[in-house]
Design an enzyme around this catalytic site. Sequence first.
Site, mmCIF file in Angstrom:
data_model
loop_
_atom_site.group_PDB
_atom_site.id
_atom_site.type_symbol
_atom_site.label_atom_id
_atom_site.label_comp_id
_atom_site.label_asym_id
_atom_site.label_seq_id
_atom_site.Cartn_x
_atom_site.Cartn_y
_atom_site.Cartn_z
ATOM 1 N N GLY A 102 44.099 -4.283 18.655
ATOM 2 C CA GLY A 102 44.656 -2.661 18.531
ATOM 3 C C GLY A 102 44.928 -2.745 16.879
ATOM 4 O O GLY A 102 44.177 -3.399 16.301
ATOM 5 N N GLY A 125 35.792 -9.906 19.411
ATOM 6 C CA GLY A 125 34.978 -9.686 20.554
ATOM 7 C C GLY A 125 34.378 -8.139 20.762
ATOM 8 O O GLY A 125 34.183 -7.515 19.606
ATOM 9 N N ASP A 126 33.872 -7.524 21.709
ATOM 10 C CA ASP A 126 33.097 -6.470 21.714
ATOM 11 C C ASP A 126 33.967 -5.184 21.212
ATOM 12 O O ASP A 126 33.428 -4.439 20.380
ATOM 13 C CB ASP A 126 32.646 -6.084 23.134
ATOM 14 N N THR A 160 36.414 -5.342 18.959
ATOM 15 C CA THR A 160 36.600 -5.634 17.533
ATOM 16 C C THR A 160 35.107 -5.148 16.738
ATOM 17 O O THR A 160 35.329 -4.819 15.665
ATOM 18 C CB THR A 160 36.811 -7.300 17.308
ATOM 19 N N THR A 180 33.996 -14.460 22.004
ATOM 20 C CA THR A 180 34.392 -14.093 23.285
ATOM 21 C C THR A 180 34.487 -15.441 24.310
ATOM 22 O O THR A 180 33.345 -16.003 24.268
ATOM 23 C CB THR A 180 33.754 -12.865 24.152
ATOM 24 N N ASP A 183 34.709 -15.677 27.247
ATOM 25 C CA ASP A 183 33.959 -15.125 28.601
ATOM 26 C C ASP A 183 32.794 -15.474 28.276
ATOM 27 O O ASP A 183 31.972 -15.207 29.469
ATOM 28 C CB ASP A 183 34.540 -13.847 28.819
ATOM 29 N N MET A 216 39.607 -18.143 33.073
ATOM 30 C CA MET A 216 39.113 -16.859 32.483
ATOM 31 C C MET A 216 37.853 -16.117 32.726
ATOM 32 O O MET A 216 37.103 -16.976 33.313
ATOM 33 C CB MET A 216 38.951 -17.045 30.889
ATOM 34 N N GLU A 246 39.397 -14.566 36.924
ATOM 35 C CA GLU A 246 40.586 -13.542 36.704
ATOM 36 C C GLU A 246 40.182 -12.272 37.124
ATOM 37 O O GLU A 246 40.730 -11.283 37.677
ATOM 38 C CB GLU A 246 41.055 -13.496 35.333
ATOM 39 N N ARG A 291 42.580 -21.470 25.780
ATOM 40 C CA ARG A 291 42.161 -20.768 24.955
ATOM 41 C C ARG A 291 42.764 -21.385 23.392
ATOM 42 O O ARG A 291 42.269 -21.240 22.335
ATOM 43 C CB ARG A 291 42.962 -19.348 24.933
#
Length: 428
Positions: free
Chosen positions: A106, A130-131, A133, A159, A161, A204, A260, A320
Amino acid sequence: MQKKVVVHKDGPRGVHFRRAGPRQKVYFKSDDVRACIVTCGGLCPGLNTVIREIVCGLSYMYGVNKVLGIDGGYRGFYSKNTVTLTPKVVNDIHKRGGTILGTSRGGHDTGKIVDSIQDRGINQVYIIGGDGTQRGASVIYEEVKRRGLKVVIAGIPKTIDNDIPVIDKSFGFDTAVEEAQRAINAAHVEAESVENGLGVVKLMGRYSGFIAMYATLASRDVDCCLIPESPFYLEGKSGLFEFIEKRLNENGHMVIVIAEGAGQDLFTEHLQDMNQKDASGNKQLQDVGLWISHSIKDHFARTNKMAITLKYIDPTYMIRAIPSNASDNVYCTLLAQSAVHGAMAGIVLMIDCMFKFDMQRIIERQNKVVITDRMWARLLSSTNQPSFLHPKDVEEAKKTKSELPTQLLEDNNCNNLDEAHKAGNNSE
């Protein structure tokens, strides 16, 4: 990438990428460059390597010596101090996990961010995230263009993932798969050491099961892999409980890997309706690893068919936070240096992954495992697990695959800095 997506300058026009790399003409003079780097979102192996190689690439290849690190993600542009980055400062950071710049979710206030860019005289912004961002980066670019500023926005997708479309692989993914082997191996040792032992490992994969799938294929110790893209059910004929009982009777032990985001539809309506989100706007998922573990224990206790010993392992934050492995370090170097070459050439908005992409293609959708494709079929063959799919699910998956948009981009999606600057001036 397929060779056909890269064409020669004088070749037939069509749909293709521009290959990233150094250009004959450099837009910026070295002394005029004032660059900044920001990392946003969750941690991922390789962040420090990318930071290091951007700084060293600017310095060693182009003689740039003014590089700032933005502390603490997007909000760091307007609420925290910057960090001066030099090759000496970043020399050993690739050996550490995390990010030396700090990160956050955020905090995206477009006006304040662009004000800070303008006030500091920054003309190259390297955004690693990531997306979500990259959606923020796209908005920043639009505001930069509206103000007529000569500023390059270079996004480097991150990412763990591996769910960013167009690109074959995101940095940190190889490291994550490799580290996941440790958790799977531990679960296997625990399971085979007792009678009717069952190891459950949660990996993840919020919406995409790539880590779980590749870790399962690499391990050879997994009996069942559950991912978000492939629905499954617990009770009844050919359900998960029946398969667990069958495998325990056959082998005396079993390992289950679950992503997850798998099985979220199986939670009670009350839990699904909570709909809580994190600071990045991502839906907060229920802990499927704990839930599936308790469900399995309850089932065998209720049916009284056999006594089981279940061990649950969640290595998420361990994976991570580790430094990237050799493969990812090389890949991070390619990404960072390609971003530097593109920025110095004056390409105003790009997603860099050795090819230059229009940012909209990165943020328009998420990459997912195609359960009617060969790789998932290889996994089913390797584990000898059922698909848990009804025929209608297979047909729906085939339909979804056929509707995926092409990953090839038009040639005019990469604009240079002067063209964008003119567009910005004309819009005012």
